[in-house]
Design an enzyme around this catalytic site. Structure first.
Site, mmCIF file in Angstrom:
data_model
loop_
_atom_site.group_PDB
_atom_site.id
_atom_site.type_symbol
_atom_site.label_atom_id
_atom_site.label_comp_id
_atom_site.label_asym_id
_atom_site.label_seq_id
_atom_site.Cartn_x
_atom_site.Cartn_y
_atom_site.Cartn_z
ATOM 1 N N LYS A 97 -12.609 -0.517 11.067
ATOM 2 C CA LYS A 97 -11.769 -1.809 9.760
ATOM 3 C C LYS A 97 -10.507 -2.472 10.140
ATOM 4 O O LYS A 97 -9.781 -1.959 10.840
ATOM 5 C CB LYS A 97 -12.211 -0.750 8.456
ATOM 6 N N GLY A 146 -1.853 -1.750 -2.707
ATOM 7 C CA GLY A 146 -0.987 -0.277 -3.311
ATOM 8 C C GLY A 146 -0.686 -1.635 -4.985
ATOM 9 O O GLY A 146 -0.043 0.264 -5.095
ATOM 10 N N ALA A 201 -8.577 -3.804 -1.181
ATOM 11 C CA ALA A 201 -6.811 -3.845 -1.610
ATOM 12 C C ALA A 201 -6.556 -4.824 -3.280
ATOM 13 O O ALA A 201 -7.221 -5.929 -3.078
ATOM 14 C CB ALA A 201 -6.126 -4.919 -0.665
ATOM 15 N N GLY A 202 -6.149 -4.119 -3.467
ATOM 16 C CA GLY A 202 -5.335 -4.884 -5.060
ATOM 17 C C GLY A 202 -6.132 -3.957 -6.146
ATOM 18 O O GLY A 202 -5.829 -4.316 -7.897
ATOM 19 N N ASN A 243 -8.186 2.373 -2.953
ATOM 20 C CA ASN A 243 -8.014 3.806 -2.033
ATOM 21 C C ASN A 243 -7.130 4.085 -3.369
ATOM 22 O O ASN A 243 -6.840 4.961 -3.931
ATOM 23 C CB ASN A 243 -7.307 3.351 -1.214
#
Length: 279
Positions: A114, A175, A201-202, A223
């Site tokens: 990645k 995040g 992401a997000g 995550n």
């Protein structure tokens, strides 16, 4: 948990367009990151509950030669069923990212990577120029490259031309858990894509995952939202359910949305309002 796994497998078996990346077929469309968990053991349990088959691990946090013990993230993952995806988190330019990827391969991490090139340590926004440079070099060197990018349709096409195995546009900054703030650009990327599109992401809630997959994204990566939740294991299961629901909605759900966005061409009653009133 077994019932959830069966649900994920059943959904994938009946999918007319299965998810295949670099020749590998994936049943789950939910990918998981391993950072920010309070313990590696908890991370492993959350990954299992998520039914994910793709797990990303920061190269700066893992020693692939390390004897398995309680501190090694890989020790808590079933690598027989999971594709480990080392990431180049922390790389500030193409050279650093390439060096990390090659080092990981030499240590037994394989050819999957990645690609993250984020020169800004505060907002962690990806550098489009360096990301394209690194992708071109790594693909020529035999890597399966999954690049993290802004939701930039032109860059997404350039990366596909360079041989990337996916494109991974952000929904919102890493995040932040803000959900999809790049929807219109994502629509274009999905429409033009020749490789799987993974929204990365997000995504802070299961509804964000459903939203991405309902739009036609092929998969999502989550995550922070799971790792910092009150119960990461139950949270991971909720995200897994949302991924199935979003994909099923995309395949078999409502029709009639305009190509311009979430607007309906006309209002239609769910029950007939004519006929019986005149009888």
């Amino acid at each position: 948990m077994e019932n959830l796994k069966n649900l994920v497998l059943s959904s994938a078996e009946n999918d007319p367009d299965p998810l295949v990346i670099a020749g590998r077929k994936f049943s789950s469309r939910l990918f998981i990151g391993t950072g920010k968990f309070s313990s590696q053991e908890l991370m492993g349990k959350a990954v299992k509950a998520s039914c994910s088959e793709m797990v990303t691990v920061a190269l700066r946090r893992i020693d692939l030669n390390q004897t398995i013990d309680g501190q090694d993230p890989v020790a808590h993952l079933d690598l027989n069923s999971i594709q480990l995806l080392p990431n180049t988190s922390g790389a500030k330019n193409a050279e650093e990212a390439i060096r990390l990827a090659i080092l990981a391969r030499e240590m037994g991490g394989g050819n999957w990577v990645k690609l993250e090139v984020t020169p800004d340590p505060v907002y962690l926004m990806p550098d489009p120029v360096e990301t394209l440079r690194a992708t071109e070099s790594l693909v020529k060197d035999g890597f399966h490259v999954l690049p993290y990018i802004h939701a930039d349709p032109v860059l997404a096409l350039r990366l596909q031309d360079a041989g990337s195995s996916t494109v991974m546009p952000l929904g919102s900054p890493i995040g932040t858990n803000q959900g999809i703030r790049t929807k219109e650009s994502l629509r274009i990327i999905i429409e033009q894509a020749r490789v799987p599109v993974v929204v990365d992401a997000g995504l802070g809630m299961p509804s964000h995952v459903s939203d991405a997959l309902e739009m036609g994204a092929d998969a999502v990566l989550v995550n922070t939202a799971i790792a910092i939740s009150k119960d990461p294991v139950k949270s991971a299961a909720a995200f897994a359910l949302a991924a199935v629901a979003g994909r099923e909605a995309f395949l078999y759900g409502l029709h009639g949305k305009s190509s311009a966005g979430d607007r309906w061409s006309k209002a239609e009653a769910s029950s007939p309002l004519t006929g019986f009133l005149d009888s």
